[in-house]
Design a protein around this motif. Structure first.
Motif, PDB file in Angstrom:
ATOM      1  N   PHE A  92      46.157  67.722  60.240  1.00 37.69           N
ATOM      2  CA  PHE A  92      46.121  67.313  61.641  1.00 37.69           C
ATOM      3  C   PHE A  92      46.531  68.497  62.511  1.00 37.69           C
ATOM      4  O   PHE A  92      47.402  69.281  62.149  1.00 37.69           O
ATOM      5  CB  PHE A  92      47.075  66.137  61.868  1.00 37.69           C
ATOM      6  CG  PHE A  92      47.041  65.558  63.257  1.00 37.69           C
ATOM      7  CD1 PHE A  92      46.002  64.734  63.640  1.00 37.69           C
ATOM      8  CD2 PHE A  92      48.043  65.849  64.176  1.00 37.69           C
ATOM      9  CE1 PHE A  92      45.963  64.189  64.925  1.00 37.69           C
ATOM     10  CE2 PHE A  92      48.018  65.318  65.453  1.00 37.69           C
ATOM     11  CZ  PHE A  92      46.966  64.481  65.827  1.00 37.69           C
ATOM     12  N   ASP A  93      45.907  68.640  63.654  1.00 43.80           N
ATOM     13  CA  ASP A  93      46.186  69.766  64.548  1.00 43.80           C
ATOM     14  C   ASP A  93      47.386  69.455  65.448  1.00 43.80           C
ATOM     15  O   ASP A  93      47.244  69.112  66.612  1.00 43.80           O
ATOM     16  CB  ASP A  93      44.939  70.068  65.396  1.00 43.80           C
ATOM     17  CG  ASP A  93      45.092  71.362  66.184  1.00 43.80           C
ATOM     18  OD1 ASP A  93      45.955  72.181  65.810  1.00 43.80           O
ATOM     19  OD2 ASP A  93      44.347  71.550  67.163  1.00 43.80           O
ATOM     20  N   TYR A 103      50.908  62.449  53.736  1.00 47.43           N
ATOM     21  CA  TYR A 103      49.942  61.511  54.297  1.00 47.43           C
ATOM     22  C   TYR A 103      50.216  61.314  55.791  1.00 47.43           C
ATOM     23  O   TYR A 103      49.283  61.265  56.607  1.00 47.43           O
ATOM     24  CB  TYR A 103      50.022  60.174  53.548  1.00 47.43           C
ATOM     25  CG  TYR A 103      48.980  59.167  53.992  1.00 47.43           C
ATOM     26  CD1 TYR A 103      47.653  59.315  53.629  1.00 47.43           C
ATOM     27  CD2 TYR A 103      49.343  58.082  54.788  1.00 47.43           C
ATOM     28  CE1 TYR A 103      46.688  58.392  54.036  1.00 47.43           C
ATOM     29  CE2 TYR A 103      48.401  57.156  55.209  1.00 47.43           C
ATOM     30  CZ  TYR A 103      47.074  57.319  54.828  1.00 47.43           C
ATOM     31  OH  TYR A 103      46.121  56.421  55.240  1.00 47.43           O
ATOM     32  N   TRP A 104      51.464  61.212  56.132  1.00 39.70           N
ATOM     33  CA  TRP A 104      51.851  61.032  57.538  1.00 39.70           C
ATOM     34  C   TRP A 104      51.516  62.273  58.361  1.00 39.70           C
ATOM     35  O   TRP A 104      51.057  62.168  59.499  1.00 39.70           O
ATOM     36  CB  TRP A 104      53.345  60.732  57.612  1.00 39.70           C
ATOM     37  CG  TRP A 104      53.857  60.539  59.006  1.00 39.70           C
ATOM     38  CD1 TRP A 104      53.800  59.416  59.773  1.00 39.70           C
ATOM     39  CD2 TRP A 104      54.519  61.538  59.811  1.00 39.70           C
ATOM     40  NE1 TRP A 104      54.381  59.638  61.000  1.00 39.70           N
ATOM     41  CE2 TRP A 104      54.834  60.924  61.051  1.00 39.70           C
ATOM     42  CE3 TRP A 104      54.884  62.869  59.599  1.00 39.70           C
ATOM     43  CZ2 TRP A 104      55.482  61.613  62.065  1.00 39.70           C
ATOM     44  CZ3 TRP A 104      55.529  63.547  60.624  1.00 39.70           C
ATOM     45  CH2 TRP A 104      55.828  62.922  61.827  1.00 39.70           C
ATOM     46  N   LEU A 105      51.721  63.471  57.788  1.00 36.47           N
ATOM     47  CA  LEU A 105      51.391  64.708  58.488  1.00 36.47           C
ATOM     48  C   LEU A 105      49.893  64.831  58.736  1.00 36.47           C
ATOM     49  O   LEU A 105      49.458  65.278  59.798  1.00 36.47           O
ATOM     50  CB  LEU A 105      51.863  65.924  57.679  1.00 36.47           C
ATOM     51  CG  LEU A 105      53.363  66.215  57.652  1.00 36.47           C
ATOM     52  CD1 LEU A 105      53.664  67.304  56.636  1.00 36.47           C
ATOM     53  CD2 LEU A 105      53.875  66.624  59.029  1.00 36.47           C
ATOM     54  N   PRO A 136      48.736  60.979  61.209  1.00 38.59           N
ATOM     55  CA  PRO A 136      49.911  60.366  61.848  1.00 38.59           C
ATOM     56  C   PRO A 136      49.615  59.094  62.631  1.00 38.59           C
ATOM     57  O   PRO A 136      50.506  58.277  62.833  1.00 38.59           O
ATOM     58  CB  PRO A 136      50.405  61.469  62.786  1.00 38.59           C
ATOM     59  CG  PRO A 136      49.190  62.285  63.080  1.00 38.59           C
ATOM     60  CD  PRO A 136      48.379  62.261  61.826  1.00 38.59           C
ATOM     61  N   PHE A 137      48.379  58.908  63.062  1.00 36.98           N
ATOM     62  CA  PHE A 137      48.071  57.760  63.916  1.00 36.98           C
ATOM     63  C   PHE A 137      47.359  56.634  63.186  1.00 36.98           C
ATOM     64  O   PHE A 137      46.960  55.650  63.786  1.00 36.98           O
ATOM     65  CB  PHE A 137      47.235  58.210  65.120  1.00 36.98           C
ATOM     66  CG  PHE A 137      47.976  59.159  66.013  1.00 36.98           C
ATOM     67  CD1 PHE A 137      49.037  58.728  66.785  1.00 36.98           C
ATOM     68  CD2 PHE A 137      47.636  60.501  66.050  1.00 36.98           C
ATOM     69  CE1 PHE A 137      49.734  59.600  67.607  1.00 36.98           C
ATOM     70  CE2 PHE A 137      48.325  61.389  66.862  1.00 36.98           C
ATOM     71  CZ  PHE A 137      49.377  60.940  67.640  1.00 36.98           C
ATOM     72  N   GLU A 138      47.197  56.792  61.864  1.00 32.88           N
ATOM     73  CA  GLU A 138      46.623  55.694  61.091  1.00 32.88           C
ATOM     74  C   GLU A 138      47.684  54.652  60.803  1.00 32.88           C
ATOM     75  O   GLU A 138      48.853  54.964  60.611  1.00 32.88           O
ATOM     76  CB  GLU A 138      46.039  56.212  59.765  1.00 32.88           C
ATOM     77  CG  GLU A 138      44.637  56.765  59.919  1.00 32.88           C
ATOM     78  CD  GLU A 138      43.904  56.816  58.587  1.00 32.88           C
ATOM     79  OE1 GLU A 138      44.429  56.271  57.586  1.00 32.88           O
ATOM     80  OE2 GLU A 138      42.818  57.407  58.551  1.00 32.88           O
ATOM     81  N   GLU A 139      47.261  53.410  60.773  1.00 37.18           N
ATOM     82  CA  GLU A 139      48.204  52.341  60.455  1.00 37.18           C
ATOM     83  C   GLU A 139      48.513  52.396  58.970  1.00 37.18           C
ATOM     84  O   GLU A 139      47.614  52.347  58.132  1.00 37.18           O
ATOM     85  CB  GLU A 139      47.605  50.978  60.814  1.00 37.18           C
ATOM     86  CG  GLU A 139      48.593  49.834  60.650  1.00 37.18           C
ATOM     87  CD  GLU A 139      47.991  48.497  61.076  1.00 37.18           C
ATOM     88  OE1 GLU A 139      48.695  47.476  60.941  1.00 37.18           O
ATOM     89  OE2 GLU A 139      46.834  48.485  61.524  1.00 37.18           O
ATOM     90  N   HIS A 140      49.785  52.514  58.652  1.00 40.48           N
ATOM     91  CA  HIS A 140      50.206  52.632  57.256  1.00 40.48           C
ATOM     92  C   HIS A 140      50.620  51.256  56.753  1.00 40.48           C
ATOM     93  O   HIS A 140      51.689  50.747  57.088  1.00 40.48           O
ATOM     94  CB  HIS A 140      51.365  53.616  57.121  1.00 40.48           C
ATOM     95  CG  HIS A 140      51.022  54.974  57.644  1.00 40.48           C
ATOM     96  ND1 HIS A 140      50.194  55.845  56.979  1.00 40.48           N
ATOM     97  CD2 HIS A 140      51.381  55.597  58.803  1.00 40.48           C
ATOM     98  CE1 HIS A 140      50.073  56.959  57.677  1.00 40.48           C
ATOM     99  NE2 HIS A 140      50.777  56.821  58.795  1.00 40.48           N
ATOM    100  N   ILE A 141      49.737  50.650  55.968  1.00 45.25           N
ATOM    101  CA  ILE A 141      49.984  49.297  55.464  1.00 45.25           C
ATOM    102  C   ILE A 141      50.402  49.382  54.008  1.00 45.25           C
ATOM    103  O   ILE A 141      49.749  50.022  53.184  1.00 45.25           O
ATOM    104  CB  ILE A 141      48.712  48.423  55.583  1.00 45.25           C
ATOM    105  CG1 ILE A 141      48.259  48.386  57.047  1.00 45.25           C
ATOM    106  CG2 ILE A 141      48.963  47.030  55.050  1.00 45.25           C
ATOM    107  CD1 ILE A 141      46.931  47.699  57.261  1.00 45.25           C
TER     108      ILE A 141
END
Length: 389
Positions: A344-345, A367-369, A372-377
């Motif tokens: 991600f930039d 994964y978060w890096l 970051p804006f995906e919903e983590h279910i």
């Protein structure tokens, strides 16, 4: 879904074996009173990531992470008195050495390499920044009659924009005087502003086969020996490229060799910038672009002052201030390494803010890096217990 917090995963990226070697060599765990050097490092990194304003904030913040401290290598949250005592008494040289150890590992990511210049020389940007302190509290930080300060003389590596060398002095030390001790890499180029136009210093660099690009002072006295021809169809901002010799006897005794002088028009500020260098083969446009790259050291100073906890201090002793500065530098190194590994930039300011908000969230760091804006279910359990009645 990860079982440990983001902060724990960030701390896990640090090479603890190298840290332990420094601890053993410096014997910083002697008389540690239950608050080890590693616990101290984690506490001060938490101070930077969470931007804690006091030792109470650090202690309470880590105490709120009950059940997650084991993943940090910490057995219990430190007390306020323990943090204050060790900030005053455990040498800041521990964190200084560890920064440079981490720079050899985290600071070598391929994404740090910048390819704007075709020259083979390693590029370093030299400048200093003043950190103001209250003289009545920090009576050791001499600067002015009523003000205290420390000054960070920083040699920034152009690749990655991370300090290759830092010399922290009192606020009175002139920029050029704080630069005499910087390590010199043969064949490298140092770019600096007019405050480093010290011919004794430049002669030391030249004698060690180090190139320099320095903005010269307006009152420079010189004799023009030869004027180089400028290209007619490009680089119209280059006004003059000439070979010069110093005229003032005092300056000439300090730097007896010839210099190259390049005059450049700065359209943004509507002014002429005059540069001197001991490099005679690069194009004048390369000399101009090298000096223009110097703004990156200003961005670095802005980042550490705005994004990290370095403008106010949780301890008043000299060692406590130095400890906080060096752990801030370790933090900026970690942040830039995380940014370099992410797909991600990120803007560095956004990355700092998002980490600060999610320090104790349990989610996979990489994964978060990357997203970051995906919903983590959290995935459903593989085996579901049936209802008997």
């Amino acid at each position: 879904m990860a079982n440990i917090t983001l902060f724990s995963q960030i701390i896990a990226k640090l090479d603890r074996s190298k840290f332990n070697k420094i601890v053993k060599r410096k014997q910083t765990d002697k008389h540690n009173k239950g608050f080890s050097s590693w616990n101290h490092l984690v506490a001060m990194l938490f101070c930077q990531f969470a931007k804690s304003q006091s030792v109470r904030d650090i202690s309470n913040g880590l105490r709120s992470a009950t059940g997650n401290l084991n993943h940090l290598g910490v057995n219990k949250a430190p007390s306020k008195s323990s943090i204050s005592y060790q900030n005053k008494n455990r040498t800041h040289e521990l964190f200084k050495e560890y920064y440079f150890e981490l720079l050899q590992s985290l600071g070598q990511h391929p994404n740090f390499k910048q390819v704007k210049f075709k020259i083979k020389s390693k590029i370093f940007l030299l400048d200093s920044t003043t950190i103001s302190l209250c003289l009545s509290l920090f009576d050791w930080a001499h600067y002015k009659t009523t003000k205290g300060a420390v000054k960070m003389h920083t040699l920034l590596d152009y690749d990655g924009n991370l300090p290759a060398y830092v010399n922290i002095t009192d606020g009175k030390t002139a920029d050029n005087k704080g630069a005499y001790e910087i390590p010199l890499l043969k064949g490298s180029v140092i770019v600096a502003d007019r405050f480093y136009n010290d011919f004794s210093l430049l002669n030391v660099w030249d004698s060690n086969d180090v190139f320099f690009v320095i903005r010269h002072k307006e009152n420079l006295q010189f004799t023009s020996i030869k004027e180089n021809k400028l290209p007619e169809d490009r680089h119209q901002h280059i006004l003059k490229d000439e070979l010069i010799e110093l005229k003032n006897e005092s300056s000439k005794s300090k730097y007896p060799k010839k210099l190259r002088r390049v005059s450049v028009w700065n359209e943004e500020n509507k002014q002429t910038i005059e540069l001197i260098t001991n490099q005679f083969t690069w194009s004048p446009n390369t000399i101009s672009d090298l000096y223009k790259s110097r703004w990156q050291v200003e961005i670095f100073f802005r980042d550490i002052k705005q994004l990290l906890h370095i403008k106010s201090f949780i301890g008043t002793s000299e060692n406590a201030v130095m400890t906080q500065i060096w752990t801030a530098l370790i933090t900026i190194l970690i942040l830039k390494a995380l940014k370099a590994t992410s797909k991600f930039d990120w803007y560095l300011s956004n990355l700092v803010s998002f980490i600060r908000l999610n320090l104790f969230v349990k989610i996979d760091l990489q994964y978060w890096l990357d997203k970051p804006f995906e919903e983590h279910i959290e995935p459903p359990p593989k085996f579901i217990q049936g209802v008997l009645f």
